[in-house]
Design a protein around this motif. Structure first.
Motif, PDB file in Angstrom:
ATOM      1  N   THR A 104      16.237  17.978  21.716  1.00  0.00           N
ATOM      2  CA  THR A 104      16.671  18.780  20.477  1.00  0.00           C
ATOM      3  C   THR A 104      17.044  17.918  19.247  1.00  0.00           C
ATOM      4  OG1 THR A 104      17.004  20.577  21.947  1.00  0.00           O
ATOM      5  CG2 THR A 104      17.951  20.587  19.789  1.00  0.00           C
ATOM      6  N   ASP A 105      16.448  17.975  18.162  1.00  0.00           N
ATOM      7  CA  ASP A 105      17.020  17.094  17.127  1.00  0.00           C
ATOM      8  C   ASP A 105      18.063  17.659  16.374  1.00  0.00           C
ATOM      9  OD1 ASP A 105      15.951  18.994  15.310  1.00  0.00           O
ATOM     10  OD2 ASP A 105      14.138  18.154  14.639  1.00  0.00           O
ATOM     11  N   GLU A 106      18.737  16.822  15.203  1.00  0.00           N
ATOM     12  CA  GLU A 106      19.866  17.472  14.906  1.00  0.00           C
ATOM     13  C   GLU A 106      19.894  18.969  13.901  1.00  0.00           C
ATOM     14  OE1 GLU A 106      21.621  14.368  12.332  1.00  0.00           O
ATOM     15  OE2 GLU A 106      22.059  13.241  14.058  1.00  0.00           O
ATOM     16  N   GLY A 107      18.493  19.039  13.712  1.00  0.00           N
ATOM     17  CA  GLY A 107      18.215  20.563  13.033  1.00  0.00           C
ATOM     18  C   GLY A 107      17.875  21.823  14.061  1.00  0.00           C
ATOM     19  N   GLY A 108      18.236  21.327  15.401  1.00  0.00           N
ATOM     20  CA  GLY A 108      17.991  22.257  16.469  1.00  0.00           C
ATOM     21  C   GLY A 108      16.601  22.546  16.884  1.00  0.00           C
ATOM     22  N   LYS A 109      15.633  21.580  16.459  1.00  0.00           N
ATOM     23  CA  LYS A 109      14.163  21.817  16.914  1.00  0.00           C
ATOM     24  C   LYS A 109      13.929  21.040  18.065  1.00  0.00           C
ATOM     25  CE  LYS A 109       9.640  21.104  14.942  1.00  0.00           C
ATOM     26  NZ  LYS A 109       8.945  20.410  13.972  1.00  0.00           N
ATOM     27  N   VAL A 110      13.119  21.700  18.811  1.00  0.00           N
ATOM     28  CA  VAL A 110      12.680  20.788  20.358  1.00  0.00           C
ATOM     29  C   VAL A 110      11.675  20.042  19.722  1.00  0.00           C
ATOM     30  CG1 VAL A 110      11.752  21.106  22.451  1.00  0.00           C
ATOM     31  CG2 VAL A 110      13.579  22.513  21.605  1.00  0.00           C
ATOM     32  N   VAL A 111      11.634  18.702  20.187  1.00  0.00           N
ATOM     33  CA  VAL A 111      10.552  17.549  19.485  1.00  0.00           C
ATOM     34  C   VAL A 111      10.032  16.910  20.891  1.00  0.00           C
ATOM     35  CG1 VAL A 111      11.204  17.806  17.231  1.00  0.00           C
ATOM     36  CG2 VAL A 111      12.279  15.980  18.893  1.00  0.00           C
ATOM     37  N   PRO A 112       8.810  16.346  20.937  1.00  0.00           N
ATOM     38  CA  PRO A 112       8.481  15.376  21.933  1.00  0.00           C
ATOM     39  C   PRO A 112       9.017  14.177  21.634  1.00  0.00           C
ATOM     40  CG  PRO A 112       6.622  15.733  20.211  1.00  0.00           C
ATOM     41  CD  PRO A 112       7.833  16.843  19.924  1.00  0.00           C
ATOM     42  N   LEU A 113       9.161  13.368  22.500  1.00  0.00           N
ATOM     43  CA  LEU A 113       9.631  12.010  22.373  1.00  0.00           C
ATOM     44  C   LEU A 113       8.906  10.895  22.978  1.00  0.00           C
ATOM     45  CD1 LEU A 113      13.300  12.558  23.755  1.00  0.00           C
ATOM     46  CD2 LEU A 113      12.553  12.425  21.515  1.00  0.00           C
ATOM     47  N   ALA A 114       8.689   9.774  22.265  1.00  0.00           N
ATOM     48  CA  ALA A 114       7.997   8.380  22.699  1.00  0.00           C
ATOM     49  C   ALA A 114       8.813   7.308  22.039  1.00  0.00           C
ATOM     50  CB  ALA A 114       6.796   8.519  22.150  1.00  0.00           C
ATOM     51  N   HIS A 115       8.640   6.089  22.731  1.00  0.00           N
ATOM     52  CA  HIS A 115       9.105   4.808  22.391  1.00  0.00           C
ATOM     53  C   HIS A 115       7.863   4.123  21.659  1.00  0.00           C
ATOM     54  CE1 HIS A 115      12.897   3.791  23.244  1.00  0.00           C
ATOM     55  NE2 HIS A 115      12.978   4.228  24.333  1.00  0.00           N
ATOM     56  N   ALA A 116       7.599   4.884  20.472  1.00  0.00           N
ATOM     57  CA  ALA A 116       6.390   4.670  19.699  1.00  0.00           C
ATOM     58  C   ALA A 116       6.622   3.387  18.709  1.00  0.00           C
ATOM     59  CB  ALA A 116       5.718   5.748  18.940  1.00  0.00           C
ATOM     60  N   CYS A 117       7.688   2.782  18.889  1.00  0.00           N
ATOM     61  CA  CYS A 117       8.029   1.574  18.095  1.00  0.00           C
ATOM     62  C   CYS A 117       8.462   0.383  18.689  1.00  0.00           C
ATOM     63  CB  CYS A 117       9.243   2.052  17.109  1.00  0.00           C
ATOM     64  SG  CYS A 117       9.081   0.994  15.731  1.00  0.00           S
TER      65      CYS A 117
END
Length: 423
Positions: A104-117
């Motif tokens: 859950t990001d700081e805006g309250g949205k659930v987001v997928p995660l990846a070590h894309a960097c």
């Protein structure tokens, strides 16, 4: 505890052999990415590994950062830095250790995660280097200051650690060393002296109009039209207001306004990003953005001025020429000078420079090739594969583990021993 298979003390320019345990650690970090300032699991792993190696440990520095200190006789202090955070990206690598995690990001949205960097690889490499240096104290002298930094992707982690007393409660470094994996052939290292990575400003522009029914545009001040005019006008800043000898980029990456085809909305939000290398050029661009947004709003008869807020800022990263040369001379003796590249100034951004400017120490920062070498033809900066292989922030980006992990550990060990020579 992870370990290296080292039969005898490693000389400064030898490769290390990576054990499967370190590979497992990398895969585990890759499988469980965390957003900036949410790196609690990663920080816990880092703390456990460093404690087992005898480092003095401090956690929670800059909210979720970890600092390790290892003193080994007289000599200078070298800061070695790795970043730990991931991105809100859905991974599409197809790897058997791909991330399926969300947050859950700081805006309250659930987001997928990846070590894309590639921060998982950078963290693993620094832990691997810590293992080698801790096990072979006769090969160096001085103090290691290891900084595992949060929230690089937010442009806020380095400053948060500095604000939390990084250079007050810990040894002040004589050099700042670090690396970032890049879509170059594995086995190559790249670095550029002077301004090496652009400063970056991300802004949110809120354009306020007057909403109405789509059949009655005369009753509105249409913020969609206002936004379109503003976007087109913003594109003239680089071509008409920045000197032709300067390098700068302005990108409008997001436009949002309205939810229905027959409703003129009351406002539109733009998000834009500016990249520059010179403070005077940066100031001129920011002033132009402010002038254009307000001017277009006034021309449209908007009921109020736009509001412009900063989302994030990265300062220009400046590599100290002497420090980079000293490090790269050692890399040349190890890898061979033909494996070293100068990519010129890059438009990417980093906050590692904050650690150097805040401490007063010179910065030596380089790119570590992490892509399968078989995909390249020439392997230099003219190679057409550089335009086709997955790059950082792509959902398909993932470094090849071998030889990237081995070379990344060796690069950090080589740099540390170069700046902390044995007495």
């Amino acid at each position: 505890m992870f370990e290296f298979r080292i039969g005898s003390p490693m000389r400064a320019h030898e490769n290390v052999t990576i054990s499967s345990t370190l590979e497992d650690l990398y895969k585990d970090l890759h499988r469980h990415p965390e957003l900036g300032f949410q790196e609690h699991r990663t920080a816990g792993i880092v703390k456990e590994k460093l404690e087992g190696l005898g480092f003095e440990l401090s956690s929670g520095v800059g909210r979720t950062g970890v600092v390790g200190v290892l003193r080994n006789g007289p000599g200078p202090t070298a800061l070695l830095r790795a970043d730990m955070d991931a991105l809100p990206v859905k991974e599409e690598t197809g790897l058997d250790y791909a991330s399926t995690d969300t947050a859950t990001d700081e805006g309250g949205k659930v987001v997928p995660l990846a070590h894309a960097c590639g921060h998982d690889l950078q963290t693993t490499c620094l832990l691997g280097a810590a293992e080698v240096l801790a096990r072979e104290p006769a090969t160096w002298s001085g103090t290691l200051l290891l900084v595992f930094q949060p929230a690089e992707e937010l442009g806020a982690g380095a400053q948060a650690m500095v604000d939390d007393g990084l250079f007050d409660g810990f040894p002040r470094p004589d050099v700042v060393l670090g690396q970032h994996v890049a879509p170059l052939p594995a086995g190559r290292i790249a670095g550029h002296a002077g301004p090496a990575y652009a400063g970056s400003d991300s802004l949110r522009v809120r354009l306020v109009g007057k909403g109405a029914h789509g059949s009655m545009p005369e009753a509105s001040v249409d913020p969609i039209v206002l936004a379109a005019a503003t976007v087109l006008r913003l594109q003239t800043i680089i071509s008409r207001e920045v000197p032709s000898t300067a390098t700068a980029v302005l990108t409008v990456g997001s436009i949002h306004g309205g939810d229905a085809a027959n409703v003129i909305p009351g406002e539109v939000e733009l998000q834009l990003n500016i990249r520059s290398y010179d403070e005077k050029v940066r100031s001129r661009i920011l002033a132009a953005v402010d002038r254009i947004a307000k001017g277009e709003a006034a021309s449209a008869g908007a009921p109020q001025e736009p509001t412009i807020t900063e989302i994030e800022r990265f300062p220009v990263v400046v590599n100290d020429a002497g420090a980079l040369r000293k490090t790269f001379d050692a890399f040349g003796a190890w890898l061979g000078p033909d494996k070293l590249l100068d990519p010129g100034a890059g438009a990417g951004s980093e906050d590692v420079g904050v650690l150097a400017t805040s401490s007063g120490a010179p910065l030596s920062y380089w790119l570590l090739g992490g892509t399968d070498p078989s995909l390249f033809t020439t392997g230099d900066l003219s190679d057409p594969a550089l335009l086709t292989v997955p790059s950082n922030h792509s959902p398909r980006y993932a470094p090849v583990i071998e030889p990237t992990l081995r070379l990344g550990v060796t690069a950090l060990v080589t740099a540390a021993r170069t700046w902390l020579p044995a007495a």
